[in-house]
Design a protein around this motif. Sequence first.
Motif, short mmCIF file in Angstrom:
data_model
loop_
_atom_site.label_atom_id
_atom_site.label_comp_id
_atom_site.label_asym_id
_atom_site.label_seq_id
_atom_site.Cartn_x
_atom_site.Cartn_y
_atom_site.Cartn_z
N TYR A 126 83.17 -9.53 -59.02
CA TYR A 126 81.87 -9.02 -58.55
C TYR A 126 82.05 -8.14 -57.32
N ASN A 127 82.84 -8.60 -56.35
CA ASN A 127 83.09 -7.80 -55.16
C ASN A 127 83.92 -6.56 -55.48
N ALA A 128 84.79 -6.67 -56.49
CA ALA A 128 85.58 -5.50 -56.88
C ALA A 128 84.70 -4.37 -57.37
N LEU A 129 83.65 -4.70 -58.12
CA LEU A 129 82.74 -3.66 -58.60
C LEU A 129 81.97 -3.03 -57.45
N ILE A 130 81.64 -3.80 -56.43
CA ILE A 130 80.98 -3.23 -55.25
C ILE A 130 81.92 -2.24 -54.55
N PHE A 131 83.18 -2.63 -54.39
CA PHE A 131 84.16 -1.72 -53.78
C PHE A 131 84.38 -0.49 -54.66
N LEU A 132 84.39 -0.69 -55.97
CA LEU A 132 84.60 0.44 -56.88
C LEU A 132 83.47 1.45 -56.76
N ALA A 133 82.23 0.97 -56.68
CA ALA A 133 81.10 1.88 -56.52
C ALA A 133 81.21 2.67 -55.23
N ALA A 134 81.70 2.04 -54.16
CA ALA A 134 81.87 2.75 -52.90
C ALA A 134 83.04 3.74 -52.97
N MET A 135 84.11 3.38 -53.68
CA MET A 135 85.25 4.28 -53.79
C MET A 135 84.90 5.56 -54.54
N GLN A 136 84.01 5.46 -55.50
CA GLN A 136 83.66 6.64 -56.28
C GLN A 136 82.79 7.62 -55.51
N PHE A 175 95.43 3.45 -47.45
CA PHE A 175 95.19 2.92 -46.11
C PHE A 175 94.63 3.96 -45.15
N SER A 176 94.89 5.23 -45.41
CA SER A 176 94.45 6.27 -44.48
C SER A 176 93.14 6.92 -44.89
N ILE A 177 92.78 6.87 -46.17
CA ILE A 177 91.56 7.53 -46.63
C ILE A 177 90.58 6.50 -47.21
N THR A 178 91.05 5.70 -48.17
CA THR A 178 90.12 4.80 -48.87
C THR A 178 89.55 3.73 -47.95
N ARG A 223 84.48 1.42 -44.85
CA ARG A 223 84.25 0.53 -43.71
C ARG A 223 82.92 -0.20 -43.81
N ALA A 224 81.85 0.52 -44.09
CA ALA A 224 80.53 -0.12 -44.17
C ALA A 224 80.46 -1.10 -45.35
N THR A 225 81.06 -0.75 -46.47
CA THR A 225 81.05 -1.66 -47.63
C THR A 225 81.87 -2.92 -47.36
N ILE A 226 82.99 -2.77 -46.68
CA ILE A 226 83.81 -3.94 -46.34
C ILE A 226 83.04 -4.88 -45.42
N ILE A 227 82.32 -4.31 -44.45
CA ILE A 227 81.51 -5.15 -43.56
C ILE A 227 80.46 -5.92 -44.37
N PHE A 228 79.81 -5.23 -45.31
CA PHE A 228 78.80 -5.88 -46.14
C PHE A 228 79.40 -7.02 -46.97
N LEU A 262 77.62 -12.86 -37.07
CA LEU A 262 77.66 -12.00 -35.88
C LEU A 262 79.10 -11.73 -35.44
N VAL A 263 79.95 -12.75 -35.50
CA VAL A 263 81.36 -12.56 -35.13
C VAL A 263 82.03 -11.56 -36.07
N ASN A 264 81.78 -11.70 -37.37
CA ASN A 264 82.35 -10.76 -38.34
C ASN A 264 81.87 -9.34 -38.08
N PHE A 265 80.58 -9.21 -37.78
CA PHE A 265 80.02 -7.88 -37.55
C PHE A 265 80.62 -7.25 -36.29
N VAL A 266 80.74 -8.03 -35.22
CA VAL A 266 81.28 -7.48 -33.96
C VAL A 266 82.74 -7.10 -34.12
N VAL A 267 83.52 -7.95 -34.79
CA VAL A 267 84.95 -7.66 -34.97
C VAL A 267 85.15 -6.41 -35.81
N THR A 268 84.44 -6.32 -36.91
CA THR A 268 84.59 -5.14 -37.78
C THR A 268 84.11 -3.88 -37.10
N GLN A 269 83.06 -3.98 -36.29
CA GLN A 269 82.59 -2.80 -35.57
C GLN A 269 83.60 -2.33 -34.53
#
Length: 335
Positions: free
Chosen positions: A208-218, A240-243, A248-253, A320-327
């Motif tokens: 399920y999460n893979a499809l979310i990442f796939l939609a963002a990658m496209q 690692f440098s582009i994808t 970033r926003a999708t990974i946070i979500f 909140l901790v996850n959001f602050v760290v990822t930001q």
Amino acid sequence: MTVTTKRPPDSSGPAGPGGGDRLPTRPSGIRPRSKLRQRLSRLDGAVSPYAYISPFFILFAIVGLFPLLYTLWVSLHQWNLIGGQGDYVGLKNFTDVLGQPFFWKALRNTLSIFVLSSVPQVIFALLIAAALDSGLRAKAFWRMSVLLPYVIAPVAVVLIFNDLFGDKFGLINQVLGYVGIDPVQWHKDTLSSHVAIATMVNFRWTGYNALIFLAAMQTVPRDYYEAALIDGAGRVRTFFSITIPQLRATIIFVVITSTIGGLQIFDEPRMFDQYGQGGADRQWQTLTIYLYNIGWTQKNFGRAAAIAWLLFLIIIVFALVNFVVTQRIASRESR
């Protein structure tokens, strides 16, 4: 002899050559817009967007916000199934819960299963999405196949994995025996039971999460990859440098939603054995199972409501901790 005289130009006639200097008039069927209509038009443009999204917030207030506030009210009273609301006790239910060793054991089990499930889940989902985004044949088939575990009912998943992780006749222990490893007591050892339950969670939610990442990658522009290939970058470097930076926003979500779901895990540990108590020594009892036992076994709804609110606060803190760290990671990469 006939004398002809010219008529002066009629001011009421049409404008044009020889037709006078009269300006065009408004058609008789159209009236100027009144100030009231203009105000209503502006009000409609300002209010309409809120009216379109209001059904969601109304439904959320009924089935989400009201039960949350009512649970807080219940947690401040003595409450049982027969007598209903009792005396006001303030924070006594919270202090009683925090003084129970079973609460802290359930919290430890919840955090352990959460870490063993959420971290590998996000990593494998990224890798699967990257593979699906590459030049595979029959892309629709593979994309549908990774979503099948999510469609399967949790009860069926647990029944299958109970056979795989059986202590005596489980398939995994038989495979380990072929390579000379002693059988693992999946339903007795604490860490082993956490690994087994986390495997069930990963099986259901990774696709399920893979499809979310796939939609963002496209949505990532292909020009970036073409430019990187011209510069000689390989697939690992572009990943690692582009994808990753573009996701970033999708990974946070995904991390935040996985945190919320991981801390509320109930089905898999509840059905991991036939008793549903989280093990003989409560070695895999989570907070939701502990809440269920307090509320429906002991009929102490006030204390169960206090556990629910403590779990809600823990989820808020982790989110909140996850959001602050990822930001912070995102801001460092942008610099």
